[in-house]
Design an enzyme around this catalytic site. Structure first.
Site, PDB file in Angstrom:
ATOM      1  N   HIS A 103       0.931  -1.145   0.084  1.00 35.28           N
ATOM      2  CA  HIS A 103       0.153   0.057  -0.101  1.00 35.28           C
ATOM      3  C   HIS A 103       1.104   1.227  -0.029  1.00 35.28           C
ATOM      4  O   HIS A 103       1.644   1.415   0.849  1.00 35.28           O
ATOM      5  CB  HIS A 103      -0.891  -0.167   1.162  1.00 35.28           C
ATOM      6  CG  HIS A 103      -1.679   1.192   1.354  1.00 35.28           C
ATOM      7  ND1 HIS A 103      -2.729   1.642   0.527  1.00 35.28           N
ATOM      8  CD2 HIS A 103      -1.688   2.368   2.283  1.00 35.28           C
ATOM      9  CE1 HIS A 103      -3.384   2.853   0.797  1.00 35.28           C
ATOM     10  NE2 HIS A 103      -2.551   3.097   1.890  1.00 35.28           N
ATOM     11  N   GLY A 129       2.954   5.253   4.161  1.00 36.95           N
ATOM     12  CA  GLY A 129       2.370   5.875   5.607  1.00 36.95           C
ATOM     13  C   GLY A 129       1.139   5.501   5.465  1.00 36.95           C
ATOM     14  O   GLY A 129       0.327   4.924   4.834  1.00 36.95           O
ATOM     15  N   LYS A 130       0.389   5.918   6.861  1.00 43.65           N
ATOM     16  CA  LYS A 130      -0.996   5.549   7.241  1.00 43.65           C
ATOM     17  C   LYS A 130      -2.032   6.361   6.338  1.00 43.65           C
ATOM     18  O   LYS A 130      -1.619   7.148   5.460  1.00 43.65           O
ATOM     19  CB  LYS A 130      -1.068   5.946   8.611  1.00 43.65           C
ATOM     20  CG  LYS A 130      -0.508   5.412   9.800  1.00 43.65           C
ATOM     21  CD  LYS A 130      -0.777   5.452  10.780  1.00 43.65           C
ATOM     22  CE  LYS A 130       0.056   4.764  12.213  1.00 43.65           C
ATOM     23  NZ  LYS A 130      -0.445   5.260  13.544  1.00 43.65           N
ATOM     24  N   SER A 131      -2.930   5.598   6.177  1.00 44.44           N
ATOM     25  CA  SER A 131      -4.320   6.351   5.061  1.00 44.44           C
ATOM     26  C   SER A 131      -4.457   7.670   5.624  1.00 44.44           C
ATOM     27  O   SER A 131      -4.757   7.816   6.934  1.00 44.44           O
ATOM     28  CB  SER A 131      -5.393   5.447   5.318  1.00 44.44           C
ATOM     29  OG  SER A 131      -6.387   5.828   4.230  1.00 44.44           O
ATOM     30  N   GLY A 132      -4.527   8.549   4.463  1.00 46.16           N
ATOM     31  CA  GLY A 132      -4.730   9.997   5.145  1.00 46.16           C
ATOM     32  C   GLY A 132      -3.588  11.000   5.441  1.00 46.16           C
ATOM     33  O   GLY A 132      -4.068  12.071   5.751  1.00 46.16           O
ATOM     34  N   VAL A 133      -2.320  10.378   5.526  1.00 48.11           N
ATOM     35  CA  VAL A 133      -1.334  11.273   5.801  1.00 48.11           C
ATOM     36  C   VAL A 133      -0.806  12.158   4.573  1.00 48.11           C
ATOM     37  O   VAL A 133      -0.252  13.210   4.733  1.00 48.11           O
ATOM     38  CB  VAL A 133      -0.179  10.250   6.021  1.00 48.11           C
ATOM     39  CG1 VAL A 133       0.708   9.805   4.764  1.00 48.11           C
ATOM     40  CG2 VAL A 133       0.959  11.028   6.837  1.00 48.11           C
ATOM     41  N   GLY A 134      -1.315  11.971   3.442  1.00 47.74           N
ATOM     42  CA  GLY A 134      -0.980  13.020   2.305  1.00 47.74           C
ATOM     43  C   GLY A 134      -0.334  12.283   1.390  1.00 47.74           C
ATOM     44  O   GLY A 134       0.346  12.978   0.610  1.00 47.74           O
ATOM     45  N   LYS A 135      -0.292  11.008   1.049  1.00 52.91           N
ATOM     46  CA  LYS A 135       0.489  10.342   0.093  1.00 52.91           C
ATOM     47  C   LYS A 135      -0.017  10.813  -1.411  1.00 52.91           C
ATOM     48  O   LYS A 135       0.978  11.137  -1.955  1.00 52.91           O
ATOM     49  CB  LYS A 135       0.704   8.890   0.055  1.00 52.91           C
ATOM     50  CG  LYS A 135       1.134   8.464   1.373  1.00 52.91           C
ATOM     51  CD  LYS A 135       1.145   6.735   1.485  1.00 52.91           C
ATOM     52  CE  LYS A 135       0.039   6.154   1.297  1.00 52.91           C
ATOM     53  NZ  LYS A 135      -1.020   6.258   2.459  1.00 52.91           N
ATOM     54  N   SER A 136      -1.264  10.515  -1.681  1.00 51.38           N
ATOM     55  CA  SER A 136      -1.535  10.999  -3.074  1.00 51.38           C
ATOM     56  C   SER A 136      -1.407  12.492  -3.157  1.00 51.38           C
ATOM     57  O   SER A 136      -1.162  12.975  -4.413  1.00 51.38           O
ATOM     58  CB  SER A 136      -3.110  10.337  -3.163  1.00 51.38           C
ATOM     59  OG  SER A 136      -3.145   9.036  -3.068  1.00 51.38           O
ATOM     60  N   ASP A 191      -1.883   4.110  -4.718  1.00 48.64           N
ATOM     61  CA  ASP A 191      -2.582   3.148  -3.447  1.00 48.64           C
ATOM     62  C   ASP A 191      -2.103   1.683  -3.459  1.00 48.64           C
ATOM     63  O   ASP A 191      -1.980   1.638  -2.318  1.00 48.64           O
ATOM     64  CB  ASP A 191      -4.321   3.003  -3.966  1.00 48.64           C
ATOM     65  CG  ASP A 191      -5.004   2.296  -2.936  1.00 48.64           C
ATOM     66  OD1 ASP A 191      -4.891   2.867  -1.873  1.00 48.64           O
ATOM     67  OD2 ASP A 191      -5.928   1.574  -3.381  1.00 48.64           O
ATOM     68  N   ARG A 247      18.333  14.623  12.180  1.00 48.20           N
ATOM     69  CA  ARG A 247      18.629  16.015  11.644  1.00 48.20           C
ATOM     70  C   ARG A 247      20.157  15.861  10.807  1.00 48.20           C
ATOM     71  O   ARG A 247      20.088  16.997  10.293  1.00 48.20           O
ATOM     72  CB  ARG A 247      18.600  16.809  12.780  1.00 48.20           C
ATOM     73  CG  ARG A 247      17.434  16.729  13.606  1.00 48.20           C
ATOM     74  CD  ARG A 247      17.536  17.879  14.822  1.00 48.20           C
ATOM     75  NE  ARG A 247      17.658  19.106  14.085  1.00 48.20           N
ATOM     76  CZ  ARG A 247      17.443  20.193  15.093  1.00 48.20           C
ATOM     77  NH1 ARG A 247      17.544  20.136  16.422  1.00 48.20           N
ATOM     78  NH2 ARG A 247      17.660  21.323  14.379  1.00 48.20           N
TER      79      ARG A 247
END
Length: 312
Positions: free
Chosen positions: A138, A153-160, A177, A243
């Site tokens: 995913h 990353g988790k769903s909704g984190v802003g990948k797309s 996706d 860092r």
């Protein structure tokens, strides 16, 4: 289980089926190809029957020199129950003994116009690609400055959304996706989209968009080698993020370790620019330029210089 049939190869390379029609559905389970030269001479002790067999000018010219009573025996032993198929290169004439043996044991015999070496190379590449170990992850795969970057990353984190911003900047989308990954060789992971999701991107609030229709054919590509993984996560003030970049984290996919970066996401951070810089910095590291190591070296030199001044 990954499977390739003789029919798949016949259709891919436009081969002519001569005999053994009943075995056209036989499975090919390995990419190795055998050229049975020793077998033509009668040595079957280590005959790799589970491989596809390729007969060229050398093997068939030697076969014609054999006594008549040995020819059928050689071909009967060549067409074993485990042999997927026998290929003849250069459109050479198929011996009658081979036709008889293939019909007897339902081993398909096919003819190609290509030379032995060229057909062997193309068939090997095809089988290695089709039989390569596969998995699905995913995430979103984008081509950034020639670097295959897998966003996770988790769903909704802003990948797309990040991928969309990268596409607007001139980079290319590979998959959204779900990314299908196959390992074609050691340390070579190829990512591609499922056929159903090709060229498509899902943006919450808008829905599914067709990237190729909106931005043109140059905004997408069908596959890309994965060389960098970027995991997006919501900024955690309690977590200590890298860092300097001296420690390189790896993530294992199938049998390959891929460099992984973790980028925290919060309002005000331009994630797409950070990913662009990450891709360029990765390329520089592969070229031998490592800013973090150079900084560490300068810092060590400065500390050593100050220690020497203190000694005075």
């Amino acid at each position: 289980m990954i499977q390739v049939t003789v029919r798949d190869v016949m259709e891919k390379f436009d081969l002519q089926l001569v005999s053994g029609h009943e075995g056209i559905g036989r499975y090919i389970t390995m990419s190795d190809i055998s050229r049975p030269g020793l077998e033509m001479a009668g040595y079957f002790t280590h005959y790799p029957a589970e491989r596809v067999q390729l007969l060229g000018k050398t093997e068939l010219s030697f076969f014609e020199m054999l006594p008549a009573d040995e020819k059928l025996d050689r071909m009967m032993r060549l067409c074993s129950q485990n042999t997927p198929a026998i290929f003849i290169s250069r459109e050479l004439e198929v011996p009658q003994e081979l036709i008889h043996a293939s019909e007897e044991n339902s081993v398909p015999v096919l003819i190609t116009k290509l030379t032995t070496t060229r057909f062997s190379s193309r068939l090997t590449n095809f089988l290695e690609s089709k039989l390569a170990p596969k998995t699905a992850i995913h995430g979103v795969l984008v081509d950034v400055y020639g670097i295959g970057v897998l966003l996770m990353g988790k769903s909704g984190v802003g990948k797309s959304e990040t991928a969309l911003e990268l596409v607007k900047k001139g980079h290319r989308l590979v998959a959204d996706d779900c990314v299908e990954i196959r390992q074609e060789s050691d340390n070579l992971l190829i990512g591609s989209p499922p056929p159903l999701l090709e060229h498509l991107l899902e943006i919450r609030g808008i829905g599914i968009i067709d990237i190729m229709t909106l931005f043109g054919a140059s905004a997408v590509r069908p596959y890309k080698r994965i060389t960098l993984i970027v995991e997006l996560e919501t900024w955690d003030p309690e977590k200590a993020y890298d860092r300097l970049g001296l420690d390189e984290e790896k993530m294992r996919i199938i049998d390959t370790d891929v460099t992984k970066l973790t980028i925290p996401v919060q309002p005000g951070r331009n994630v797409s620019v950070i990913i662009e810089v990450a891709a360029m910095n990765y390329r520089l590291k592969k070229m031998g330029v490592n800013a973090a190591e150079e900084f560490s070296r300068r810092l060590d030199e400065m500390i050593a210089s100050n220690d020497e001044m203190d000694d005075f």
